[in-house]
Design a protein around this motif. Sequence first.
Motif, PDB file in Angstrom:
ATOM      1  N   UNK A   1       0.840  -1.191   0.000  1.00  0.00           N
ATOM      2  CA  UNK A   1       0.000   0.000   0.000  1.00  0.00           C
ATOM      3  C   UNK A   1       0.878   1.245   0.000  1.00  0.00           C
ATOM      4  N   UNK A   2       0.341   2.311  -0.582  1.00  0.00           N
ATOM      5  CA  UNK A   2       1.077   3.575  -0.598  1.00  0.00           C
ATOM      6  C   UNK A   2       0.929   4.339   0.707  1.00  0.00           C
ATOM      7  N   UNK A   3      -0.031   3.950   1.529  1.00  0.00           N
ATOM      8  CA  UNK A   3      -0.238   4.619   2.805  1.00  0.00           C
ATOM      9  C   UNK A   3      -1.344   3.964   3.597  1.00  0.00           C
ATOM     10  N   UNK A   4      -1.566   4.482   4.797  1.00  0.00           N
ATOM     11  CA  UNK A   4      -2.570   3.936   5.698  1.00  0.00           C
ATOM     12  C   UNK A   4      -3.986   4.053   5.134  1.00  0.00           C
ATOM     13  N   UNK A   5      -4.296   5.158   4.483  1.00  0.00           N
ATOM     14  CA  UNK A   5      -5.641   5.349   3.925  1.00  0.00           C
ATOM     15  C   UNK A   5      -5.942   4.288   2.868  1.00  0.00           C
ATOM     16  N   UNK A   6      -4.976   3.979   2.017  1.00  0.00           N
ATOM     17  CA  UNK A   6      -5.182   2.957   0.987  1.00  0.00           C
ATOM     18  C   UNK A   6      -5.368   1.583   1.639  1.00  0.00           C
ATOM     19  N   UNK A   7      -4.581   1.292   2.665  1.00  0.00           N
ATOM     20  CA  UNK A   7      -4.698   0.020   3.388  1.00  0.00           C
ATOM     21  C   UNK A   7      -6.086  -0.115   4.009  1.00  0.00           C
ATOM     22  N   UNK A   8      -6.540   0.924   4.691  1.00  0.00           N
ATOM     23  CA  UNK A   8      -7.852   0.880   5.340  1.00  0.00           C
ATOM     24  C   UNK A   8      -8.981   0.723   4.327  1.00  0.00           C
ATOM     25  N   UNK A   9      -8.867   1.414   3.187  1.00  0.00           N
ATOM     26  CA  UNK A   9      -9.892   1.295   2.138  1.00  0.00           C
ATOM     27  C   UNK A   9      -9.945  -0.134   1.595  1.00  0.00           C
ATOM     28  N   UNK A  10      -8.786  -0.711   1.367  1.00  0.00           N
ATOM     29  CA  UNK A  10      -8.719  -2.082   0.853  1.00  0.00           C
ATOM     30  C   UNK A  10      -9.309  -3.077   1.858  1.00  0.00           C
ATOM     31  N   UNK A  11      -8.931  -2.954   3.115  1.00  0.00           N
ATOM     32  CA  UNK A  11      -9.329  -3.934   4.129  1.00  0.00           C
ATOM     33  C   UNK A  11     -10.796  -3.852   4.540  1.00  0.00           C
ATOM     34  N   UNK A  12     -11.461  -2.738   4.289  1.00  0.00           N
ATOM     35  CA  UNK A  12     -12.811  -2.506   4.802  1.00  0.00           C
ATOM     36  C   UNK A  12     -13.779  -3.660   4.650  1.00  0.00           C
ATOM     37  N   UNK A  13     -14.001  -4.140   3.437  1.00  0.00           N
ATOM     38  CA  UNK A  13     -15.001  -5.190   3.224  1.00  0.00           C
ATOM     39  C   UNK A  13     -14.551  -6.531   3.795  1.00  0.00           C
ATOM     40  N   UNK A  14     -13.243  -6.784   3.793  1.00  0.00           N
ATOM     41  CA  UNK A  14     -12.737  -8.050   4.345  1.00  0.00           C
ATOM     42  C   UNK A  14     -12.880  -8.078   5.868  1.00  0.00           C
ATOM     43  N   UNK A  15     -12.615  -6.942   6.507  1.00  0.00           N
ATOM     44  CA  UNK A  15     -12.796  -6.853   7.960  1.00  0.00           C
ATOM     45  C   UNK A  15     -14.268  -6.969   8.336  1.00  0.00           C
TER      46      UNK A  15
END
Length: 142
Positions: free
Chosen positions: A72-86
């Motif tokens: 990921x390029x940053x925390x915001x991208x990581x959080x956006x990606x993980x949202x539906x999986x979490x």
Amino acid sequence: MEMDEEFLEVNDIDWFAVGADGYVCHFATGGRGFVPRQVASSIEGWQLVCDYIYSLPICSGVIVVEESLPDFSGLAQREAYLGSFLEMASRGIFSHDVSGDGYRLIAKPELALRDDDLPERVRNHIPRIAIGSDDVLLHLMR
């Protein structure tokens, strides 16, 4: 009505299966992942399963499988990606993302939902797969 190839390529489908260990699993296709025939054969059955799963309450803590994550390029991208999986894992479901010719486990629940926790009308539309729910990489072929 059946999901044809065009429908599957245009839509990022979430589908569900029961692993060999009896736990419920979620798979996100990204518009390119394999979808089992039992799921693709009935849009109505798939929608019934999705509606039920999305209505489940949050019931579990979540474990992120860090080695399965892309860069990921940053925390915001990581959080956006993980949202539906979490979100899926917090409902007790092992959550996978498309990866190459299979799926990679992204998030898993601390308290997992089993197939016998599902009502029969939902269970009838969920295929069984011969792989464990927490295998890190699942190769599912057509």
